[in-house]
Design a protein around this motif. Structure first.
Motif, PDB file in Angstrom:
ATOM      1  N   MET A 233       0.859  -1.184   0.000  1.00  0.00           N
ATOM      2  CA  MET A 233       0.000   0.000   0.000  1.00  0.00           C
ATOM      3  C   MET A 233       0.894   1.233   0.000  1.00  0.00           C
ATOM      4  O   MET A 233       1.657   1.448   0.944  1.00  0.00           O
ATOM      5  CB  MET A 233      -0.926  -0.012   1.214  1.00  0.00           C
ATOM      6  N   SER A 240       4.385   2.576  -5.627  1.00  0.00           N
ATOM      7  CA  SER A 240       3.781   1.245  -5.633  1.00  0.00           C
ATOM      8  C   SER A 240       4.484   0.331  -6.637  1.00  0.00           C
ATOM      9  O   SER A 240       4.923  -0.775  -6.297  1.00  0.00           O
ATOM     10  CB  SER A 240       2.297   1.359  -5.992  1.00  0.00           C
ATOM     11  N   ALA A 294      -7.497  -1.056   1.684  1.00  0.00           N
ATOM     12  CA  ALA A 294      -7.142  -1.276   3.089  1.00  0.00           C
ATOM     13  C   ALA A 294      -8.196  -2.127   3.779  1.00  0.00           C
ATOM     14  O   ALA A 294      -7.887  -2.945   4.654  1.00  0.00           O
ATOM     15  CB  ALA A 294      -6.979   0.053   3.808  1.00  0.00           C
ATOM     16  N   ARG A 305       2.974  -1.328   4.280  1.00  0.00           N
ATOM     17  CA  ARG A 305       2.517   0.054   4.125  1.00  0.00           C
ATOM     18  C   ARG A 305       3.743   0.929   3.919  1.00  0.00           C
ATOM     19  O   ARG A 305       4.616   1.025   4.781  1.00  0.00           O
ATOM     20  CB  ARG A 305       1.738   0.500   5.368  1.00  0.00           C
ATOM     21  N   LEU A 327      -4.391  -2.502  10.994  1.00  0.00           N
ATOM     22  CA  LEU A 327      -4.464  -1.839   9.700  1.00  0.00           C
ATOM     23  C   LEU A 327      -5.928  -1.719   9.281  1.00  0.00           C
ATOM     24  O   LEU A 327      -6.550  -2.684   8.899  1.00  0.00           O
ATOM     25  CB  LEU A 327      -3.691  -2.625   8.645  1.00  0.00           C
ATOM     26  N   LEU A 330      -5.827   3.283   4.788  1.00  0.00           N
ATOM     27  CA  LEU A 330      -4.547   3.538   4.136  1.00  0.00           C
ATOM     28  C   LEU A 330      -3.753   4.610   4.871  1.00  0.00           C
ATOM     29  O   LEU A 330      -2.589   4.831   4.603  1.00  0.00           O
ATOM     30  CB  LEU A 330      -4.779   3.967   2.685  1.00  0.00           C
ATOM     31  N   SER A 332      -3.006   4.408   7.939  1.00  0.00           N
ATOM     32  CA  SER A 332      -2.256   3.766   9.014  1.00  0.00           C
ATOM     33  C   SER A 332      -0.774   4.032   8.828  1.00  0.00           C
ATOM     34  O   SER A 332      -0.297   4.339   7.739  1.00  0.00           O
ATOM     35  CB  SER A 332      -2.518   2.257   9.011  1.00  0.00           C
ATOM     36  N   PRO A 334       3.245   3.641   8.378  1.00  0.00           N
ATOM     37  CA  PRO A 334       4.051   2.734   7.566  1.00  0.00           C
ATOM     38  C   PRO A 334       4.574   1.569   8.396  1.00  0.00           C
ATOM     39  O   PRO A 334       4.827   1.706   9.594  1.00  0.00           O
ATOM     40  CB  PRO A 334       5.205   3.632   7.094  1.00  0.00           C
ATOM     41  N   TYR A 337       2.666  -5.364   8.272  1.00  0.00           N
ATOM     42  CA  TYR A 337       1.558  -5.912   9.051  1.00  0.00           C
ATOM     43  C   TYR A 337       1.440  -7.402   8.741  1.00  0.00           C
ATOM     44  O   TYR A 337       0.984  -7.796   7.668  1.00  0.00           O
ATOM     45  CB  TYR A 337       0.260  -5.185   8.702  1.00  0.00           C
TER      46      TYR A 337
END
Length: 543
Positions: A233, A240, A294, A305, A327, A330, A332, A334, A337
């Motif tokens: 994400m 990305s 997310a 992230r 999580l 989005l 959240s 970095p 997870y």
């Protein structure tokens, strides 16, 4: 047009319209997709992949990957297949997928209804030459945005003149008034001012992308090695796609054999397949920017992230692995997870080395070299015991008889392989401690092992066929035919012709002199037969 550049598609995407030029091999067929309503077109998903969900002011470059239409036959010239075989794994094409390379521009323009000028130039190819095509777009896109459609015609005309690659030589590719010099092989390294076609996608500005999570790069390497489902994400398509490509290439020289999508949207044809909760997540790496994911992908076992790129010299803070329940959006923080527990102990030395580089403002290229070398040595330490064991499955050359079918490879037996690790395991080349046995057992169940082993099986089977062919050439086949019936001799000729056909079709590792020698044997045998049989065999091809 040179065969390497077969099937390049340039798309200019503006609002809801698409204009394209499809360049075909030899015929140089230019297929014009006249400004059609793309929302009612089969190309609809290309529009959404080409226009970032999140606003990106200025110029942005990224790439995406999508499946070819099912049921379509792929025809590629033998030359391209042979070239592809000699390339590093991360440059090998996958006949089931296309790549899209995007140059997107968004600037304020009060004269337009929406207040913004938004346009993308997209290059679509089956070739995963990220560095090359990014450079091509960077060269032509800015000028195209200022000009008209005729500019793309001129670009296509230049691409038509690109020569096919010649191993070991530097390509000179004309593009809008300049000549790009491109090195098309892995070795030797290109001289200065020469673009390397094979530059590894781990071009770590990704070092900066990974800043929040590079304390866990060894965990990420394990996850990619094992083909675990991964979601990246990120705040933008460029981060990305770059991060996904970096992950895929981190296990080089081992090929990542599962699907990966550098930039994935809710409009992709595989959206339902990859987000369903009715079955376990597939072995795939997805790069996303839409906050919707997310929640949609919260059931996936591993989520990365990525935050905004850090400034040079800014030392990243260590981030602990977080539980998936934390999580929710989005927004959240970095981090990684996951509930995954690594098999190998953490290598603190590489972390210290990278941190020191950040503190000393070491150039990104130098950081990239350090990280690439680390991943390369780690992967090679892991794969060498497998290579050694698989090589032992090869029958001895003395077992190959010209008068019998080539012998079969011995079966891969997992427990036999595990026994070899005690004396010839990764500890010979790596100082890392941990549960190497457990990592191997997990890997042997993964798509990456399946793909690697199939490839090695094919290579060794072809080697056996080549050795069998050489054994035939070393026999006095004319003398043999004189001692056997005409029926047996004709059968031998047909089998030898098939051997020659197979050698060419499968690119067997056979010397040209060997093939010529076999053809001479065939001709000599035929000339020793009666005239009527000679006529038949000379006209008869192979099955």
């Amino acid at each position: 047009m040179g065969s390497l550049w077969y099937n390049i598609l340039l798309l200019s995407v503006l609002s809801w319209c698409i204009v394209g030029f499809l360049l075909q091999l030899l015929g140089v067929l230019k297929l014009r997709l006249e400004c059609c309503e793309i929302k009612n077109s089969k190309y609809c998903y290309l529009l959404f992949l080409s226009f970032p969900y999140i606003g990106c002011l200025g110029d942005t470059q990224f790439c995406f990957r999508f499946r070819r239409s099912s049921g379509r036959k792929v025809s590629l010239c033998c030359f391209l297949d042979q070239l592809d075989r000699d390339l590093p794994v991360y440059l090998k094409k996958d006949p089931a997928y296309y790549y899209g390379y995007v140059y997107f521009r968004q600037v304020r323009d009060k004269s337009l209804k929406r207040g913004y000028f938004q346009k993308s130039l997209v290059l679509i190819s089956k070739l995963p030459y990220v560095h090359l095509f990014r450079t091509v777009l960077k060269q032509i896109a800015p000028e195209y945005f200022e000009k008209s459609e005729a500019f793309l015609e001129a670009v296509c005309s230049d691409v038509d003149r690109w020569p096919p690659p010649i191993p070991g030589e530097i390509l000179h590719l004309p593009i809008m008034g300049i000549i790009m010099k491109v090195n098309n092989l892995f070795f030797p390294p290109p001289p200065p001012q020469v673009l390397s076609l094979n530059q590894i996608p781990v071009s770590f500005s990704s070092v900066k992308c990974f800043c929040p999570v590079f304390f866990h790069i060894q965990m990420l390497w394990e996850l990619v090695l094992l083909g675990e489902p991964l979601v990246v994400m990120a705040p933008s398509p460029s981060e990305s796609s770059e991060t996904v490509l970096a992950l895929v290439s981190c296990i080089s020289p081992l090929k990542y054999c599962s699907d990966f999508r550098p930039y994935f949207t809710i409009h992709d044809s595989e959206f339902k397949e990859y987000t369903t909760r009715t079955q376990a997540p597939p072995s795939v790496i997805l790069g996303v920017t839409n906050p919707f994911f997310a929640k949609t992908l919260q059931h996936w076992p591993h989520i990365i992230r990525i935050g905004d790129i850090k400034l040079p010299g800014e030392v990243p803070k260590q981030v602990k692995v977080k539980k998936l329940k934390n999580l929710k959006t989005l927004d959240s923080k970095p981090g990684v997870y996951t509930s995954y527990k690594t098999y190998l102990n953490k290598d603190e030395e590489i972390i210290k080395q990278l941190q020191k580089g950040v503190q000393q403002k070491r150039p990104t290229e130098a950081q990239s070299v350090i990280l690439r070398r680390y991943f390369l040595e780690l992967t090679e330490s892991f794969i060498i015991p497998l290579e050694r064991y698989v090589a032992s499955l090869m029958p001895l050359q003395k077992c190959i008889s010209p008068w019998k079918s080539p012998p079969q490879l011995r079966q891969f037996i997992q427990e036999d392989f595990m026994k070899t690790l005690e004396k010839a395991g990764p500890q010979l080349t790596s100082g890392l401690k941990g549960d190497w046995i457990g990592l191997y057992r997990h890997f042997l169940k993964s798509p990456n092992f399946d793909g690697w082993f199939r490839s090695r099986q094919k290579e060794m089977t072809q080697k056996l066929e080549a050795l069998h062919l050489e054994a035939l050439c070393n026999e006095n086949l004319v003398f043999w035919s004189q001692k056997h019936s005409e029926v047996e001799t004709v059968d031998l000729v047909l089998k030898l012709k098939n051997k020659l056909l197979q050698a060419g079709r499968e690119h067997l590792p056979v010397k040209t002199d060997t093939l010529k020698k076999l053809q001479t044997h065939i001709d000599d045998i035929i000339l020793a037969l009666p005239d009527d049989l000679q006529d038949i065999l000379l006209k008869t091809g192979t099955t």
